[in-house]
Structures are given as C-alpha cells and as structure tokens.
Design a protein around this motif. Structure first.
Motif, PDB file in Angstrom:
ATOM      1  N   GLN A   1      24.651  31.040  48.040  1.00 41.47           N
ATOM      2  CA  GLN A   1      25.520  31.956  47.474  1.00 41.47           C
ATOM      3  C   GLN A   1      26.722  31.087  47.317  1.00 41.47           C
ATOM      4  O   GLN A   1      27.509  30.942  48.683  1.00 41.47           O
ATOM      5  CB  GLN A   1      25.340  33.593  48.072  1.00 41.47           C
ATOM      6  N   LEU A   2      27.803  32.140  46.102  1.00 34.82           N
ATOM      7  CA  LEU A   2      29.189  31.292  46.289  1.00 34.82           C
ATOM      8  C   LEU A   2      29.972  32.174  46.578  1.00 34.82           C
ATOM      9  O   LEU A   2      29.758  33.643  45.681  1.00 34.82           O
ATOM     10  CB  LEU A   2      29.003  30.901  44.207  1.00 34.82           C
ATOM     11  N   GLN A   3      30.860  31.978  46.399  1.00 37.20           N
ATOM     12  CA  GLN A   3      32.355  32.747  47.050  1.00 37.20           C
ATOM     13  C   GLN A   3      33.757  32.250  46.532  1.00 37.20           C
ATOM     14  O   GLN A   3      33.594  31.010  47.142  1.00 37.20           O
ATOM     15  CB  GLN A   3      32.128  33.336  49.142  1.00 37.20           C
ATOM     16  N   LEU A   4      33.791  33.287  45.847  1.00 37.24           N
ATOM     17  CA  LEU A   4      35.351  32.818  45.405  1.00 37.24           C
ATOM     18  C   LEU A   4      36.922  33.258  46.195  1.00 37.24           C
ATOM     19  O   LEU A   4      36.741  35.071  46.139  1.00 37.24           O
ATOM     20  CB  LEU A   4      35.624  33.248  44.222  1.00 37.24           C
ATOM     21  N   ALA A   5      37.949  33.017  46.574  1.00 39.01           N
ATOM     22  CA  ALA A   5      38.943  33.830  47.139  1.00 39.01           C
ATOM     23  C   ALA A   5      39.768  33.270  46.976  1.00 39.01           C
ATOM     24  O   ALA A   5      40.244  31.810  46.448  1.00 39.01           O
ATOM     25  CB  ALA A   5      38.747  33.090  48.887  1.00 39.01           C
ATOM     26  N   GLU A   6      40.455  34.441  45.840  1.00 39.19           N
ATOM     27  CA  GLU A   6      42.122  33.911  45.549  1.00 39.19           C
ATOM     28  C   GLU A   6      43.471  34.142  45.601  1.00 39.19           C
ATOM     29  O   GLU A   6      42.833  34.802  47.236  1.00 39.19           O
ATOM     30  CB  GLU A   6      42.416  34.472  43.951  1.00 39.19           C
ATOM     31  N   SER A   7      44.326  33.468  46.137  1.00 35.91           N
ATOM     32  CA  SER A   7      45.283  33.550  46.966  1.00 35.91           C
ATOM     33  C   SER A   7      46.698  33.013  46.305  1.00 35.91           C
ATOM     34  O   SER A   7      46.388  32.678  45.453  1.00 35.91           O
ATOM     35  CB  SER A   7      45.027  32.750  48.361  1.00 35.91           C
ATOM     36  N   GLY A   8      47.804  33.290  46.638  1.00 40.07           N
ATOM     37  CA  GLY A   8      49.257  32.731  46.199  1.00 40.07           C
ATOM     38  C   GLY A   8      50.035  34.090  45.262  1.00 40.07           C
ATOM     39  O   GLY A   8      50.784  33.430  44.750  1.00 40.07           O
ATOM     40  N   GLY A   9      49.196  35.073  45.155  1.00 38.83           N
ATOM     41  CA  GLY A   9      50.127  35.890  44.111  1.00 38.83           C
ATOM     42  C   GLY A   9      51.080  36.665  44.916  1.00 38.83           C
ATOM     43  O   GLY A   9      51.268  35.745  46.478  1.00 38.83           O
ATOM     44  N   GLY A  10      52.184  38.003  44.247  1.00 37.47           N
ATOM     45  CA  GLY A  10      53.363  38.504  45.482  1.00 37.47           C
ATOM     46  C   GLY A  10      53.817  38.584  43.717  1.00 37.47           C
ATOM     47  O   GLY A  10      53.726  38.816  42.814  1.00 37.47           O
ATOM     48  N   LEU A  11      55.662  38.661  44.859  1.00 43.78           N
ATOM     49  CA  LEU A  11      56.524  39.666  44.051  1.00 43.78           C
ATOM     50  C   LEU A  11      57.722  39.077  44.030  1.00 43.78           C
ATOM     51  O   LEU A  11      57.968  38.225  44.753  1.00 43.78           O
ATOM     52  CB  LEU A  11      56.828  40.705  44.943  1.00 43.78           C
ATOM     53  N   VAL A  12      57.785  38.296  42.462  1.00 45.78           N
ATOM     54  CA  VAL A  12      58.563  37.670  42.230  1.00 45.78           C
ATOM     55  C   VAL A  12      59.655  38.747  41.227  1.00 45.78           C
ATOM     56  O   VAL A  12      59.346  39.259  40.281  1.00 45.78           O
ATOM     57  CB  VAL A  12      58.426  36.614  41.416  1.00 45.78           C
ATOM     58  N   GLN A  13      60.482  37.548  40.676  1.00 45.22           N
ATOM     59  CA  GLN A  13      60.966  38.210  39.150  1.00 45.22           C
ATOM     60  C   GLN A  13      61.216  37.127  38.169  1.00 45.22           C
ATOM     61  O   GLN A  13      60.838  36.438  38.034  1.00 45.22           O
ATOM     62  CB  GLN A  13      63.185  37.749  39.526  1.00 45.22           C
ATOM     63  N   PRO A  14      61.422  38.163  36.939  1.00 48.38           N
ATOM     64  CA  PRO A  14      61.463  37.693  35.871  1.00 48.38           C
ATOM     65  C   PRO A  14      61.382  36.371  35.281  1.00 48.38           C
ATOM     66  O   PRO A  14      62.584  35.748  36.281  1.00 48.38           O
ATOM     67  CB  PRO A  14      62.030  38.631  34.758  1.00 48.38           C
ATOM     68  N   GLY A  15      60.867  35.453  35.045  1.00 52.16           N
ATOM     69  CA  GLY A  15      61.502  33.682  34.655  1.00 52.16           C
ATOM     70  C   GLY A  15      61.004  33.207  35.875  1.00 52.16           C
ATOM     71  O   GLY A  15      61.292  32.003  35.612  1.00 52.16           O
ATOM     72  N   GLU A  16      60.625  33.455  36.939  1.00 47.94           N
ATOM     73  CA  GLU A  16      59.969  32.168  37.742  1.00 47.94           C
ATOM     74  C   GLU A  16      58.874  32.023  37.800  1.00 47.94           C
ATOM     75  O   GLU A  16      57.871  32.576  36.610  1.00 47.94           O
ATOM     76  CB  GLU A  16      59.706  33.474  39.637  1.00 47.94           C
ATOM     77  N   ALA A  24      36.918  27.599  45.994  1.00 47.23           N
ATOM     78  CA  ALA A  24      35.509  28.156  45.881  1.00 47.23           C
ATOM     79  C   ALA A  24      34.477  27.761  47.445  1.00 47.23           C
ATOM     80  O   ALA A  24      35.096  26.692  47.607  1.00 47.23           O
ATOM     81  CB  ALA A  24      34.387  27.749  44.604  1.00 47.23           C
ATOM     82  N   SER A  25      33.428  28.105  47.839  1.00 47.01           N
ATOM     83  CA  SER A  25      32.684  27.737  48.963  1.00 47.01           C
ATOM     84  C   SER A  25      31.089  28.649  48.959  1.00 47.01           C
ATOM     85  O   SER A  25      31.235  29.202  48.080  1.00 47.01           O
ATOM     86  CB  SER A  25      33.626  28.634  50.152  1.00 47.01           C
ATOM     87  N   GLY A  26      30.372  27.846  50.070  1.00 42.23           N
ATOM     88  CA  GLY A  26      29.254  28.209  49.620  1.00 42.23           C
ATOM     89  C   GLY A  26      28.384  26.978  48.417  1.00 42.23           C
ATOM     90  O   GLY A  26      28.609  25.427  48.520  1.00 42.23           O
ATOM     91  N   ARG A  27      27.574  27.826  47.174  1.00 41.79           N
ATOM     92  CA  ARG A  27      26.434  27.115  46.782  1.00 41.79           C
ATOM     93  C   ARG A  27      27.756  26.698  45.552  1.00 41.79           C
ATOM     94  O   ARG A  27      27.484  27.032  43.940  1.00 41.79           O
ATOM     95  CB  ARG A  27      25.680  27.740  46.494  1.00 41.79           C
ATOM     96  N   ILE A  28      28.283  25.710  45.977  1.00 40.96           N
ATOM     97  CA  ILE A  28      29.294  25.305  44.571  1.00 40.96           C
ATOM     98  C   ILE A  28      28.735  23.673  43.709  1.00 40.96           C
ATOM     99  O   ILE A  28      29.226  23.987  43.221  1.00 40.96           O
ATOM    100  CB  ILE A  28      30.102  24.416  45.677  1.00 40.96           C
TER     101      ILE A  28
END
Length: 131
Positions: A1-16, A24-28
């Motif tokens: 089975q395929l699993q997906l995991a996102e990261s990298g979001g956050g609080l930023v200011q306009p223009g940044e 991806a992990s599992g049945r790639i």
C-alpha cells in the motif's frame, strides 16, 4: 500500500517562498505520478500541479503558473512544490496525492482526477500567509 506524507508548510509573510515536500513510501512502483491540491478556508479544493513519474511531464493550473514549480527526486521518493512570491490567497492546506494503481493519462488529466478525491492522499501541510 502506498503512503504519502507532506511537510514544509508554515507561517510566512507575503512575498516569501516555501518548499513543500511529499515523501512516498510503500508500493512506490505503482505511482504513476503525484499531484498537489490546495484546500483554502471556505473554498473548494483546487488543483495546483501534477508531475508524471515516467517522464517528469508537468501541469500547472493557470492560477499558479509562473510562481509554483513542481519537481521530483526519484532517489528520495520525494516530490517538491516550490512556491515563490507567496500571497494571502495561497493560504490553505496543501495535499499531495497519487492516482489509483493502473491509472494513466496526461498530468492535466491526473490533476482533474485527483480533484475528485480518488487515489492515495497525504494528511496535508498547512500554509499560512499573513502580514
């Protein structure tokens, strides 16, 4: 089975800028491609970009063309979404998703298919743009 995991979001200011990652992990081997979908508060989910694994062919929605860049590192089983010159309207939860095994088509069709909620989805990463 395929699993997906996102990261990298956050609080930023306009223009940044931000770079989101989707690991991806599992049945790639079943992964035809990966797409990014955005859910803004009070709005419907919006397709952002998709990339096809076989040839790195890409698709961008008109609303993000020129500011968003999708890329793939096959060695790390990771798809990135580089977002430049962020605006308040870019706030939302960003999901990465993959179409069901056996699916095939253009990156644009992939994005449209993912928007219907099909395939495998990650848990999402929050992006908040605020001054």
């Amino acid at each position: 089975q395929l699993q997906l995991a996102e990261s990298g979001g956050g609080l930023v200011q306009p223009g940044e800028s931000l770079r989101l990652s989707c690991v991806a992990s599992g049945r790639i081997s079943d992964v035809f491609g990966i797409g990014w979908v955005r859910q803004a508060p009070g709005k419907q989910r919006e397709e952002i970009s998709c990339i096809r694994s076989a040839d790195d062919n890409t698709y961008y929605s008109e609303s993000v063309k020129g500011r968003f860049t999708i890329s793939r590192d096959s060695a790390k089983n990771t798809v990135y979404l580089q977002i430049d010159n962020l605006s308040l309207e870019d706030s939302g939860i960003y999901f990465c998703a993959a179409p069901p095994p056996g699916w095939f088509g253009t990156p644009e069709r992939m994005c449209a298919n993912l928007l219907q909620g099909r395939g495998t989805w990650g848990q999402g990463t929050q992006v908040t743009v605020s001054s």
